[in-house]
Design a protein around this motif. Sequence first.
Motif, mmCIF file in Angstrom:
data_model
loop_
_atom_site.group_PDB
_atom_site.id
_atom_site.type_symbol
_atom_site.label_atom_id
_atom_site.label_comp_id
_atom_site.label_asym_id
_atom_site.label_seq_id
_atom_site.Cartn_x
_atom_site.Cartn_y
_atom_site.Cartn_z
ATOM 1 N N SER A 45 -1.959 1.869 67.657
ATOM 2 C CA SER A 45 -2.270 3.125 66.974
ATOM 3 C C SER A 45 -1.258 4.203 67.331
ATOM 4 C CB SER A 45 -3.660 3.631 67.352
ATOM 5 O OG SER A 45 -4.526 2.570 67.527
ATOM 6 N N ALA A 46 -0.891 4.263 68.638
ATOM 7 C CA ALA A 46 0.082 5.276 69.059
ATOM 8 C C ALA A 46 1.391 5.065 68.316
ATOM 9 C CB ALA A 46 0.305 5.184 70.563
ATOM 10 N N LEU A 47 1.806 3.809 68.229
ATOM 11 C CA LEU A 47 3.064 3.497 67.556
ATOM 12 C C LEU A 47 2.987 3.904 66.083
ATOM 13 C CD1 LEU A 47 5.822 2.124 67.939
ATOM 14 C CD2 LEU A 47 4.780 0.038 67.083
ATOM 15 N N LEU A 48 1.864 3.585 65.433
ATOM 16 C CA LEU A 48 1.723 3.915 64.013
ATOM 17 C C LEU A 48 1.736 5.424 63.799
ATOM 18 C CD1 LEU A 48 -0.896 1.327 62.731
ATOM 19 C CD2 LEU A 48 1.491 1.555 62.034
ATOM 20 N N LEU A 49 1.074 6.166 64.721
ATOM 21 C CA LEU A 49 1.019 7.621 64.571
ATOM 22 C C LEU A 49 2.394 8.251 64.758
ATOM 23 C CD1 LEU A 49 -2.344 8.589 66.249
ATOM 24 C CD2 LEU A 49 -1.675 8.910 63.870
ATOM 25 N N THR A 93 7.028 6.775 77.294
ATOM 26 C CA THR A 93 8.188 6.043 76.781
ATOM 27 C C THR A 93 8.498 6.474 75.358
ATOM 28 O OG1 THR A 93 6.987 4.217 77.781
ATOM 29 C CG2 THR A 93 9.167 3.735 76.888
ATOM 30 N N VAL A 94 7.450 6.543 74.563
ATOM 31 C CA VAL A 94 7.643 6.900 73.161
ATOM 32 C C VAL A 94 8.230 8.303 73.050
ATOM 33 C CG1 VAL A 94 6.432 7.427 71.032
ATOM 34 C CG2 VAL A 94 5.883 5.354 72.264
ATOM 35 N N LEU A 95 7.690 9.216 73.833
ATOM 36 C CA LEU A 95 8.190 10.593 73.778
ATOM 37 C C LEU A 95 9.647 10.666 74.235
ATOM 38 C CD1 LEU A 95 5.073 12.595 74.982
ATOM 39 C CD2 LEU A 95 6.115 12.585 72.715
ATOM 40 N N ALA A 96 9.986 9.870 75.272
ATOM 41 C CA ALA A 96 11.368 9.841 75.751
ATOM 42 C C ALA A 96 12.280 9.345 74.637
ATOM 43 C CB ALA A 96 11.475 8.932 76.970
ATOM 44 N N MET A 122 -1.552 3.157 78.945
ATOM 45 C CA MET A 122 -1.563 4.044 77.768
ATOM 46 C C MET A 122 -0.651 5.236 77.992
ATOM 47 S SD MET A 122 -3.173 4.096 74.840
ATOM 48 C CE MET A 122 -2.777 5.220 73.524
ATOM 49 N N ARG A 123 -0.797 5.843 79.227
ATOM 50 C CA ARG A 123 0.006 7.036 79.470
ATOM 51 C C ARG A 123 1.499 6.703 79.530
ATOM 52 N NH1 ARG A 123 -2.358 10.678 83.950
ATOM 53 N NH2 ARG A 123 -3.877 11.027 82.308
ATOM 54 N N MET A 139 -7.428 -6.391 76.990
ATOM 55 C CA MET A 139 -6.250 -6.850 76.236
ATOM 56 C C MET A 139 -6.299 -6.287 74.822
ATOM 57 S SD MET A 139 -3.565 -8.754 76.411
ATOM 58 C CE MET A 139 -2.388 -9.483 75.294
ATOM 59 N N ARG A 140 -7.455 -6.523 74.177
ATOM 60 C CA ARG A 140 -7.615 -6.105 72.811
ATOM 61 C C ARG A 140 -7.529 -4.582 72.677
ATOM 62 N NH1 ARG A 140 -11.604 -8.443 68.300
ATOM 63 N NH2 ARG A 140 -11.615 -6.563 67.043
ATOM 64 N N ARG A 141 -8.190 -3.900 73.623
ATOM 65 C CA ARG A 141 -8.201 -2.429 73.564
ATOM 66 C C ARG A 141 -6.810 -1.870 73.788
ATOM 67 N NH1 ARG A 141 -13.680 0.114 75.855
ATOM 68 N NH2 ARG A 141 -12.895 1.954 74.782
ATOM 69 N N ALA A 142 -6.108 -2.417 74.797
ATOM 70 C CA ALA A 142 -4.764 -1.932 75.119
ATOM 71 C C ALA A 142 -3.854 -2.101 73.907
ATOM 72 C CB ALA A 142 -4.212 -2.691 76.319
ATOM 73 N N ALA A 143 -3.950 -3.274 73.293
ATOM 74 C CA ALA A 143 -3.097 -3.553 72.142
ATOM 75 C C ALA A 143 -3.428 -2.601 70.992
ATOM 76 C CB ALA A 143 -3.283 -4.997 71.702
ATOM 77 N N LEU A 144 -4.723 -2.381 70.772
ATOM 78 C CA LEU A 144 -5.125 -1.474 69.690
ATOM 79 C C LEU A 144 -4.604 -0.061 69.940
ATOM 80 C CD1 LEU A 144 -8.787 -2.361 68.709
ATOM 81 C CD2 LEU A 144 -6.781 -2.248 67.222
ATOM 82 N N GLY A 145 -4.739 0.387 71.213
ATOM 83 C CA GLY A 145 -4.269 1.726 71.580
ATOM 84 C C GLY A 145 -2.780 1.861 71.370
ATOM 85 N N ALA A 146 -2.029 0.897 71.888
ATOM 86 C CA ALA A 146 -0.570 0.942 71.768
ATOM 87 C C ALA A 146 -0.177 0.905 70.292
ATOM 88 C CB ALA A 146 0.049 -0.234 72.510
#
Lengths: 387, 307
Positions: B10-14, A7-10, A1-2, B1-8
């Motif tokens: 959401s981050a991308l959407l935000l 990466t996104v911030l970069a 996650m981190r 797997m599911r959680r990681a994908a959901l997190g990534a």
Amino acid sequence: MRTLLTTVLALLAVLGVSPVDAQTPGVTDVEILLGGSNSFSGPLAFTGEQMTKFGVDLYFRVVNDGGGIHGRKVRTIYYDDGYKPQEAVANTRKLVEQDRVFALIVPQGSPPVVATLGYVETQRVPMLFPYQSSPVTRGKKYVFQGMTVSDRSSRMMVDHLAGQRKHKRFAAIYQDDEYGKSFLTAFEKDLGRHGLALLAAESVKRGVTDVSAQIAKLQAAKPEVLFLVLVPGPAAQALKERQKIGWKDVLMVSTGPLTDERYLALAGDAAEGVEGLSLWPDPVTSDLPGVKRYREHMAKYFPKNEPNRYSIAGYFAGILFTAAAQRAGRTLTRDSLIASLEGLKGFDSGILPPLTMAPDHETQKQGFWVRVEKGRFTQVTDWLKSE
Amino acid sequence: MRRAALGAGSALLLLWPFLVPRYFVFLTSLVVVNAIVAIGLNLLSGYTNQLSFGHAGFFAVGAYVAAVLTLRAPGVPVVATLVLAGLATALVGLALGIPCLRLEGLYLAMATLAFGFVVVEAIQNLDWLTRGNDGVAVPTAHLGPLALASDAAKYYLVLGVGALMVAAAVNITRTRTGRALLAIRESEIAAQASGVHLAAYRTLAFAVSAFYTGVAGGLFAFVVGFISPDAFDVFLSVDFVAMIIIGGLGSIPGSVVGAAVITLLYDWLAAFQNYRPLLFGLILIGCMLFMPGGIASRMPKWTQQAQ
């Protein structure tokens, strides 16, 4: 996650510092890019295709084969909006933001054009010659109206009929939208100048083809002249209905946007004797030098395509853009194009009467009177005045 | 797997508005709006097997309620406007759902199809309220002191509402109501035998579906900024149905993917001008031939919600 966040911030940082190019969008050393959202499907698909591919592009092929505008070739992109405002908005944004077109050319129809007007003004993108007749495009710095605006058409029609031919009793059948209502308001005003008023006015909802009830009511008002402010389908229906009920002592008059060959074909022999305001010289028979050139070019580049009003309207848009871009010189910007268009004085296209653009941003200000004889429009008057 | 994908995800959407050009932010907003409709339609068609060809009508009701409300009462915060748009549409959904209870299959499709036409006709005729065929320019939405004028602001509004609606839909499908709806889809007789009140749940599905579509309509009005009856023709209803069939009937992730596919196809195919309808049709036929269960049936297992 981190790691993902880093990466996104970069990525953001990289994007953030990317230089903004100061060059005019859509203009390179070798090319000018124009674009437009138009109807290639839906009710106005024929008009859209003729105006763009066989009109605007026809003239630009001539220009490009002759070396382009100050050495730059003109390229066009069109997207289909099917006459839907939301798709016109999406297409226009894509053209401006993704394709980075220099200007928008000949978008069609009131709803799609109105939906994009605000965006075009805030982005300061020239919208060239939108093909619709309501006055909503007035007073916009970046918009140059394409079709004769309804109040000008009305003035020419009323001055001809009430002024010269001394008709007294008028009525109208109109489409219940911006197109119809803007004409109705203008008719009331212009008849008022002659001390007259509309005896009756009946509306037709868009998409409706049965107009028998309206025609019956209008006949009861006994007008000498009936204005048809409709689109081809219902207008042809009105003429057939009139023939069916044997209503003879009335002159049917079509507005500028309606006076076209498609409407004649639909009405058949019911159109005989109908009069109207024509905004274009006959694309098939006119001897005007510009119209002859248009026919020669059409025969050369698209021999299978019949000359018609829509392609000549697009062709004329091409002529105007080219003339303005020529005058603007080698350093072409959006503002220099606007200035150059505004500076056109007594410009002779060989198709329409000499055109002076300032101060109203209107490219078509005159029309002439026609009468249907043996299934074709015959010219009755010279160009009428609308000032 | 599911959680990681959901997190990534959401981050991308935000962060999306900072990553891509404005146009894609706008396009993504449209995808989310359509996804909300697709979820709403799927709750009706995918879960209770009632096919609707009238959702453009609900969409139009929501859009016009939101637009007219913002015009007449500019002070109302956008969230309230959207809830009202949804509720008004849900009422219309109830009004349509109750008489449609007796109809099934093709007859229901016909009734909803007619409903779509009626709504467009009503908008054209109520011109004192809707400005008829001329359309309405929708003012900027306000959230307290914030004017949601930029593409990014509208995107966050759409995304926030979209996330809530997806979460709500996932929850509905996991509750007693969701199971009742699924039971109706599998067999109406068996469902009734197990104590599911058929008429009540079918009507409820109609109202909920209309609520989703109405909220989406309101968002649509704000995102596009201009609405007119031309926007809501029968082909839009067909597009909505195409979204859930391509995506997968009865699947929420499938609805989202289906909405994305159809919206992006429209955007991409606009450049093909006259060939657009032809290509669109061919692609849909291709999808049906090779993925009869919709895209959801081919998605990895972890994306499927527990049922």
